[in-house]
Scaffold this motif. Structure first.
Motif, PDB file in Angstrom:
ATOM      1  N   ALA A   1      22.083 -11.949  -5.527  1.00  0.00           N
ATOM      2  CA  ALA A   1      22.009 -10.578  -6.035  1.00  0.00           C
ATOM      3  C   ALA A   1      22.828  -9.679  -5.134  1.00  0.00           C
ATOM      4  CB  ALA A   1      20.564 -10.091  -6.089  1.00  0.00           C
ATOM      5  N   ARG A   2      23.338  -8.605  -5.709  1.00  0.00           N
ATOM      6  CA  ARG A   2      24.160  -7.687  -4.936  1.00  0.00           C
ATOM      7  C   ARG A   2      23.306  -6.856  -3.992  1.00  0.00           C
ATOM      8  NH1 ARG A   2      27.291  -5.066  -9.985  1.00  0.00           N
ATOM      9  NH2 ARG A   2      25.113  -4.670 -10.492  1.00  0.00           N
ATOM     10  N   THR A   3      23.994  -6.191  -3.053  1.00  0.00           N
ATOM     11  CA  THR A   3      23.324  -5.291  -2.123  1.00  0.00           C
ATOM     12  C   THR A   3      22.530  -4.238  -2.884  1.00  0.00           C
ATOM     13  OG1 THR A   3      25.086  -5.585  -0.505  1.00  0.00           O
ATOM     14  CG2 THR A   3      23.733  -3.636  -0.267  1.00  0.00           C
ATOM     15  N   GLY A   4      21.325  -3.957  -2.404  1.00  0.00           N
ATOM     16  CA  GLY A   4      20.513  -2.913  -3.005  1.00  0.00           C
ATOM     17  C   GLY A   4      19.667  -3.353  -4.173  1.00  0.00           C
TER      18      GLY A   4
ATOM     19  N   GLU B   1      21.913 -12.667   3.575  1.00  0.00           N
ATOM     20  CA  GLU B   1      23.334 -12.292   3.619  1.00  0.00           C
ATOM     21  C   GLU B   1      24.165 -13.461   4.149  1.00  0.00           C
ATOM     22  OE1 GLU B   1      24.221  -9.684   2.205  1.00  0.00           O
ATOM     23  OE2 GLU B   1      22.733  -8.102   2.432  1.00  0.00           O
ATOM     24  N   ALA B   2      23.975 -14.627   3.545  1.00  0.00           N
ATOM     25  CA  ALA B   2      24.640 -15.838   4.028  1.00  0.00           C
ATOM     26  C   ALA B   2      26.164 -15.715   3.991  1.00  0.00           C
ATOM     27  CB  ALA B   2      24.190 -17.038   3.184  1.00  0.00           C
ATOM     28  N   ASP B   3      26.707 -15.041   2.966  1.00  0.00           N
ATOM     29  CA  ASP B   3      28.163 -14.918   2.895  1.00  0.00           C
ATOM     30  C   ASP B   3      28.712 -14.085   4.040  1.00  0.00           C
ATOM     31  OD1 ASP B   3      26.926 -12.667   1.859  1.00  0.00           O
ATOM     32  OD2 ASP B   3      28.223 -12.492   0.094  1.00  0.00           O
TER      33      ASP B   3
ATOM     34  N   SER C   1      22.273 -14.466  -0.859  1.00  0.00           N
ATOM     35  CA  SER C   1      23.672 -14.123  -0.657  1.00  0.00           C
ATOM     36  C   SER C   1      24.188 -13.363  -1.875  1.00  0.00           C
ATOM     37  CB  SER C   1      24.492 -15.405  -0.444  1.00  0.00           C
ATOM     38  OG  SER C   1      25.801 -15.114  -0.041  1.00  0.00           O
ATOM     39  N   ALA C   2      25.085 -12.415  -1.651  1.00  0.00           N
ATOM     40  CA  ALA C   2      25.677 -11.680  -2.776  1.00  0.00           C
ATOM     41  C   ALA C   2      26.678 -12.549  -3.518  1.00  0.00           C
ATOM     42  CB  ALA C   2      26.336 -10.403  -2.271  1.00  0.00           C
ATOM     43  N   THR C   3      27.424 -13.357  -2.763  1.00  0.00           N
ATOM     44  CA  THR C   3      28.387 -14.292  -3.345  1.00  0.00           C
ATOM     45  C   THR C   3      28.074 -15.686  -2.828  1.00  0.00           C
ATOM     46  OG1 THR C   3      29.968 -13.935  -1.529  1.00  0.00           O
ATOM     47  CG2 THR C   3      30.175 -12.511  -3.477  1.00  0.00           C
ATOM     48  N   MET C   4      28.623 -16.706  -3.469  1.00  0.00           N
ATOM     49  CA  MET C   4      28.341 -18.085  -3.073  1.00  0.00           C
ATOM     50  C   MET C   4      29.638 -18.849  -2.820  1.00  0.00           C
ATOM     51  SD  MET C   4      25.139 -18.789  -2.811  1.00  0.00           S
ATOM     52  CE  MET C   4      23.721 -17.696  -3.027  1.00  0.00           C
ATOM     53  N   PRO C   5      30.302 -18.569  -1.688  1.00  0.00           N
ATOM     54  CA  PRO C   5      31.516 -19.312  -1.359  1.00  0.00           C
ATOM     55  C   PRO C   5      31.221 -20.787  -1.099  1.00  0.00           C
ATOM     56  CG  PRO C   5      30.868 -17.860   0.452  1.00  0.00           C
ATOM     57  CD  PRO C   5      29.966 -17.546  -0.687  1.00  0.00           C
ATOM     58  N   GLY C   6      32.252 -21.619  -1.192  1.00  0.00           N
ATOM     59  CA  GLY C   6      32.101 -23.066  -1.057  1.00  0.00           C
ATOM     60  C   GLY C   6      31.330 -23.524   0.164  1.00  0.00           C
ATOM     61  N   PRO C   7      31.652 -23.029   1.380  1.00  0.00           N
ATOM     62  CA  PRO C   7      30.936 -23.491   2.573  1.00  0.00           C
ATOM     63  C   PRO C   7      29.433 -23.214   2.525  1.00  0.00           C
ATOM     64  CG  PRO C   7      32.965 -22.387   3.209  1.00  0.00           C
ATOM     65  CD  PRO C   7      32.797 -22.160   1.737  1.00  0.00           C
ATOM     66  N   ILE C   8      29.034 -22.135   1.868  1.00  0.00           N
ATOM     67  CA  ILE C   8      27.605 -21.818   1.760  1.00  0.00           C
ATOM     68  C   ILE C   8      26.929 -22.802   0.813  1.00  0.00           C
ATOM     69  CG2 ILE C   8      25.922 -20.096   1.017  1.00  0.00           C
ATOM     70  CD1 ILE C   8      27.312 -19.437   3.656  1.00  0.00           C
ATOM     71  N   LEU C   9      27.569 -23.112  -0.290  1.00  0.00           N
ATOM     72  CA  LEU C   9      27.009 -24.082  -1.232  1.00  0.00           C
ATOM     73  C   LEU C   9      26.906 -25.462  -0.596  1.00  0.00           C
ATOM     74  CD1 LEU C   9      28.795 -22.999  -4.539  1.00  0.00           C
ATOM     75  CD2 LEU C   9      26.381 -22.722  -3.954  1.00  0.00           C
TER      76      LEU C   9
END
Length: 447
Positions: free
Chosen positions: A56-59, A168-170, A198-206
């Protein structure tokens, strides 16, 4: 065809979702009763101990999406050992400011519980944090570097942690914390629940999630094709001459309905200059950037949160973790370097059901940056108009009174900040820039 408007269905209350009365009573005392979307989706699973990936996004209410089930389970869950003064839950966040904010939110929700929450982050003496751990804590909220330091010293016990949260993993990835996260996660070799937000899910986080999590449920608080920015945020973008930006900013700060405002800059020096300039014009201003010591930064943030200061000038890294729902205006004094920074900046307003205004001053030498942001986010403003502090369009677009002046009162001091000259004279390597020996090899991009 009927033109009846159907009222939106209210979200369930925390009580309806089965949260302990001690927690719901504490939340109700803060005026919080109904859930946000991410909380409604997360709570039933999290209370059962399921591993979760929340997006989900910030806020959007992420802190209580993990914080409420965390407190509920630590307080009264048969699968978690009885409290004995060693941590049962660990929340890892990217910055000091976010650690303070999350810790404060959890403490409020736990007001009626026998649960001790502790913040751990760099920039504070080791001794006070070690003493607090020895005295006994149940929930630890901290930044990766200091948490790992204390774990490796033997001061932080992790063998009874039943719940791990990565918030805030990203941003932790962006700040170079991934190796530290992996070491902390590896230390929890026993069975435990993990919630990653996390707001976004970049490859390293996944990849990290697949490696360490057990059949996680991926929850999105909105559709995958939702816009990158809040629909409740009005975006005003125009070209401004570098020499006119202070005058433009002073007028924007006099807009009708302006409340708490964050002014973003790219550099620490510009943050200090803008804060000092606005203070000289009579505005009540705080500042948060890397040249300030931790105490000064906390003083500014606390003043902003409690409303004694309505304007905060901040750099991007220092601003991570500013979690205030009623920010009415964000001013991008300097155009962000990339689209995601733009999204994070303007995501500080238009939050939690409030409306907001985001203003971006595009310098003539910053047009290429704006072009990239506009194209990536589909903002349909490839050629921003050229406005000056005297342009009628500026006053009309932002509801600025016609009698707005360059100054609004007697000069003030910037809350918590040194003067620009004092900062320039600071000896190299002194003050808050000094690091512990172990940290010298780490990523230079950290907060």
């Amino acid at each position: 065809m009927s033109s009846d408007v159907v009222a939106p269905t209210p979200t369930p209350t925390f009580t309806e979702l089965g949260v302990a009365a001690e927690i719901t009573d504490a939340l109700a005392a803060e005026g919080i009763t109904h859930t946000f979307s991410i909380q409604e989706l997360t709570l039933p699973l999290a209370l059962e101990g399921t591993d979760l990936i929340g997006q989900a996004r910030t806020g959007m209410g992420k802190t209580y999406a993990f914080g409420i089930p965390l407190l509920d389970r630590v307080f009264d869950d048969g699968d978690i050992a009885e409290l004995d003064g060693t941590p049962r839950a660990l929340v890892v966040v990217p910055t000091r400011e976010l650690a303070v904010q999350v810790g404060a939110d959890l403490t409020r929700a736990a007001a009626n519980l026998p649960i001790q929450v502790l913040n751990i982050y760099g920039g504070r003496p080791y001794e006070e944090q070690i003493n607090a751990l020895e005295a006994g804590v149940d929930v630890v909220v901290g930044t990766p570097g200091r948490l790992l330091d204390l774990y490796e010293r033997g001061s932080l016990t992790l063998d009874k942690v039943a719940i791990l949260v990565l918030d805030e993993a990203d941003e932790m990835l962006d700040l170079g914390f991934l190796p530290d996260i992996e070491k902390i996660w590896s230390a929890l070799s026993h069975k435990h629940q993990t919630m990653l937000f996390s707001a976004t899910m970049p490859g390293p986080i996944l990849t990290l999630a697949r490696t360490f999590m057990h059949k996680p449920v991926h929850i999105r608080a909105e559709s995958a094709d939702a816009g990158a920015t809040h629909a409740t945020t009005k975006q005003v973008v125009f070209q401004a001459h570098k020499m006119d930006k202070p005058e433009v900013t002073a007028r924007i700060l006099q807009a009708d309905g302006r409340g708490r405002t964050i002014i973003f800059t790219r550099t620490k020096r510009t943050a200090a200059e803008v804060a000092e300039d606005m203070a000289k014009r009579g505005f009540s201003v705080g500042s948060v950037h890397g040249d300030l010591g931790q105490e000064a930064r906390e003083r500014s943030l606390n003043a902003f949160r409690d409303g004694s200061v309505e304007i905060l000038v901040a750099t991007d890294v220092a601003a991570r973790g500013i979690d205030v729902d009623d920010v009415t205006h964000v001013i991008n004094y300097q155009t962000p370097d990339d689209p995601m920074t733009y999204v994070h900046r303007i995501g500080r307003t238009g939050r939690a059901g409030h409306s907001g205004t985001a203003v971006t001053l595009v310098g003539y030498d910053e047009l290429h940056k704006w072009t990239a942001i506009n194209a990536e986010l589909g903002l349909e403003q490839p050629a921003p108009p050229e406005w000056f502090s005297t342009s009628p369009e500026l006053y009309e677009a932002l509801d600025i009174p016609q009698d707005a002046a360059p100054t609004v009162g007697e000069p003030r001091k910037v809350v918590g900040a040194k003067s620009i000259n004092q900062q320039a004279r600071r000896p190299h390597g002194s003050g808050s820039a000094r690091r512990q020996p172990r940290s010298q090899s780490r990523s230079r991009g950290r907060s």
